[in-house]
Design a protein around this motif. Sequence first.
Motif, PDB file in Angstrom:
ATOM      1  N   VAL A 214       0.834  -1.210   0.000  1.00 33.17           N
ATOM      2  CA  VAL A 214       0.000   0.000   0.000  1.00 33.17           C
ATOM      3  C   VAL A 214       0.866   1.256   0.000  1.00 33.17           C
ATOM      4  N   ARG A 215       1.970   1.210   0.724  1.00 39.91           N
ATOM      5  CA  ARG A 215       2.804   2.405   0.891  1.00 39.91           C
ATOM      6  C   ARG A 215       3.639   2.696  -0.349  1.00 39.91           C
ATOM      7  N   PHE A 216       4.270   1.665  -0.911  1.00 42.02           N
ATOM      8  CA  PHE A 216       5.232   1.888  -1.982  1.00 42.02           C
ATOM      9  C   PHE A 216       4.656   1.710  -3.387  1.00 42.02           C
ATOM     10  N   TYR A 217       3.543   0.993  -3.503  1.00 42.41           N
ATOM     11  CA  TYR A 217       2.950   0.748  -4.820  1.00 42.41           C
ATOM     12  C   TYR A 217       1.451   1.079  -4.792  1.00 42.41           C
ATOM     13  N   PRO A 218       1.095   2.335  -4.510  1.00 44.15           N
ATOM     14  CA  PRO A 218      -0.312   2.678  -4.271  1.00 44.15           C
ATOM     15  C   PRO A 218      -1.229   2.479  -5.467  1.00 44.15           C
ATOM     16  N   ASP A 219      -0.669   2.420  -6.680  1.00 42.79           N
ATOM     17  CA  ASP A 219      -1.506   2.263  -7.870  1.00 42.79           C
ATOM     18  C   ASP A 219      -1.496   0.847  -8.424  1.00 42.79           C
ATOM     19  N   ALA A 220      -0.835  -0.061  -7.747  1.00 40.36           N
ATOM     20  CA  ALA A 220      -0.731  -1.434  -8.250  1.00 40.36           C
ATOM     21  C   ALA A 220      -2.015  -2.213  -7.975  1.00 40.36           C
ATOM     22  N   PRO A 221      -2.362  -3.165  -8.831  1.00 39.22           N
ATOM     23  CA  PRO A 221      -3.546  -3.996  -8.602  1.00 39.22           C
ATOM     24  C   PRO A 221      -3.503  -4.771  -7.283  1.00 39.22           C
ATOM     25  N   ALA A 222      -2.300  -5.017  -6.774  1.00 39.88           N
ATOM     26  CA  ALA A 222      -2.151  -5.808  -5.554  1.00 39.88           C
ATOM     27  C   ALA A 222      -2.630  -5.076  -4.306  1.00 39.88           C
ATOM     28  N   VAL A 223      -2.859  -3.769  -4.391  1.00 45.75           N
ATOM     29  CA  VAL A 223      -3.244  -2.985  -3.215  1.00 45.75           C
ATOM     30  C   VAL A 223      -4.569  -3.474  -2.638  1.00 45.75           C
ATOM     31  N   GLU A 224      -5.504  -3.825  -3.490  1.00 50.20           N
ATOM     32  CA  GLU A 224      -6.816  -4.277  -3.009  1.00 50.20           C
ATOM     33  C   GLU A 224      -6.676  -5.460  -2.060  1.00 50.20           C
ATOM     34  N   GLU A 225      -5.955  -6.473  -2.490  1.00 50.42           N
ATOM     35  CA  GLU A 225      -5.782  -7.650  -1.634  1.00 50.42           C
ATOM     36  C   GLU A 225      -4.899  -7.345  -0.437  1.00 50.42           C
ATOM     37  N   ALA A 226      -3.921  -6.443  -0.601  1.00 47.59           N
ATOM     38  CA  ALA A 226      -3.053  -6.086   0.510  1.00 47.59           C
ATOM     39  C   ALA A 226      -3.855  -5.474   1.653  1.00 47.59           C
ATOM     40  N   LEU A 227      -4.821  -4.626   1.326  1.00 48.85           N
ATOM     41  CA  LEU A 227      -5.677  -4.044   2.362  1.00 48.85           C
ATOM     42  C   LEU A 227      -6.476  -5.128   3.084  1.00 48.85           C
ATOM     43  N   ALA A 228      -6.946  -6.115   2.332  1.00 48.42           N
ATOM     44  CA  ALA A 228      -7.685  -7.214   2.945  1.00 48.42           C
ATOM     45  C   ALA A 228      -6.784  -8.026   3.875  1.00 48.42           C
ATOM     46  N   VAL A 229      -5.545  -8.256   3.447  1.00 50.35           N
ATOM     47  CA  VAL A 229      -4.587  -8.984   4.284  1.00 50.35           C
ATOM     48  C   VAL A 229      -4.299  -8.199   5.562  1.00 50.35           C
ATOM     49  N   MET A 230      -4.162  -6.891   5.432  1.00 46.23           N
ATOM     50  CA  MET A 230      -3.919  -6.060   6.607  1.00 46.23           C
ATOM     51  C   MET A 230      -5.086  -6.145   7.592  1.00 46.23           C
ATOM     52  N   ALA A 231      -6.309  -6.001   7.081  1.00 42.47           N
ATOM     53  CA  ALA A 231      -7.479  -6.055   7.956  1.00 42.47           C
ATOM     54  C   ALA A 231      -7.578  -7.406   8.662  1.00 42.47           C
ATOM     55  N   TYR A 232      -7.363  -8.465   7.922  1.00 44.60           N
ATOM     56  CA  TYR A 232      -7.464  -9.814   8.500  1.00 44.60           C
ATOM     57  C   TYR A 232      -6.372 -10.045   9.544  1.00 44.60           C
ATOM     58  N   SER A 233      -5.136  -9.658   9.211  1.00 49.69           N
ATOM     59  CA  SER A 233      -4.015  -9.889  10.120  1.00 49.69           C
ATOM     60  C   SER A 233      -4.152  -9.066  11.394  1.00 49.69           C
ATOM     61  N   TYR A 234      -4.571  -7.808  11.263  1.00 50.16           N
ATOM     62  CA  TYR A 234      -4.767  -6.989  12.458  1.00 50.16           C
ATOM     63  C   TYR A 234      -5.878  -7.555  13.329  1.00 50.16           C
ATOM     64  N   GLY A 235      -6.904  -8.124  12.685  1.00 46.94           N
ATOM     65  CA  GLY A 235      -7.965  -8.762  13.451  1.00 46.94           C
ATOM     66  C   GLY A 235      -7.456  -9.942  14.248  1.00 46.94           C
ATOM     67  N   GLN A 236      -6.576 -10.741  13.645  1.00 48.43           N
ATOM     68  CA  GLN A 236      -6.001 -11.889  14.337  1.00 48.43           C
ATOM     69  C   GLN A 236      -5.116 -11.447  15.499  1.00 48.43           C
ATOM     70  N   LEU A 237      -4.538 -10.265  15.387  1.00 47.30           N
ATOM     71  CA  LEU A 237      -3.682  -9.744  16.452  1.00 47.30           C
ATOM     72  C   LEU A 237      -4.486  -9.024  17.532  1.00 47.30           C
TER      73      LEU A 237
END
Length: 274
Positions: A214-237
């Motif tokens: 999200v920080r270094f590649y804000p326009d990349a297609p991978a950002v969508e899934e990265a946000l989901a991974v962040m939300a899920y991982s923070y929830g687990q923590l």
Amino acid sequence: MLPSSRSPIYGTLRRLILLALTPLVLSSCALFQEDSDPTKGWSANKLYTTAKESLDEGNYEQAVKYYEKLEARYPYGTYAQQAQIETAYAHYKANEPAPAIAACDRFIKLHPNHPNLDYVYYLKGMIGFNEDLGYGGYVMQQDPTERDPKSMRESFVAFKYLYDNFPNSKYRDDAAKRMLWLVNALASHDLHVANYYVRRGAWLAAANRAQNVVRFYPDAPAVEEALAVMAYSYGQLGLTDLQSDSDRILRQNYPNSRFLTQGIQRTKPWYHLY
């Protein structure tokens, strides 16, 4: 009387004779090799033409040998400079990235103002681009995220230098397209690592790696899934504030995201054409 072969004196004499003969033998071998070289006496033009013919025929190893002879015998002038460029290209076509990169770097150092310098930077970018994946892998739907990103980063740097410093280069537009592809590939690589950490239950590492996307590649297609991974991982923590923030950004920017309903199961990657 001659000394016996078992005598220490005999051994000493033998060694002295061998030492005396060695230079003569070596010089004779060198003379023989030079006399047997079919390119002896060739002009720079003939060496270059023969090397280019080998290059065009796909005999890259032979082409490099001719180019090296040309540069050694005629180190100054346009033929030698062109030989250096085409040596890099020959190594590139022979799938020898290390000597190809070295040849490019050598040319850049020796000829910083050469009119074809933009091509050398383009070639250097192409070497790293194809070493990791390139368009061929793109069409074949290979996953670039599982490869070492070092060459991709070096390729990006070469293309960016070309783009920034040679505004009139005919290679500039293609370099820009490849830079975009490389950015997406590098973002997808970090996402691949984040998903690996998710599978291992390393939630903090997963969140941090996804945050890099999200920080270094804000326009990349991978950002969508990265946000989901962040939300899920923070929830687990149990970090509910960070989980809510990631989920909110995901919903705002991707209101129809499948990750909002399906979770972080991966489907068709960004790099697939079909």
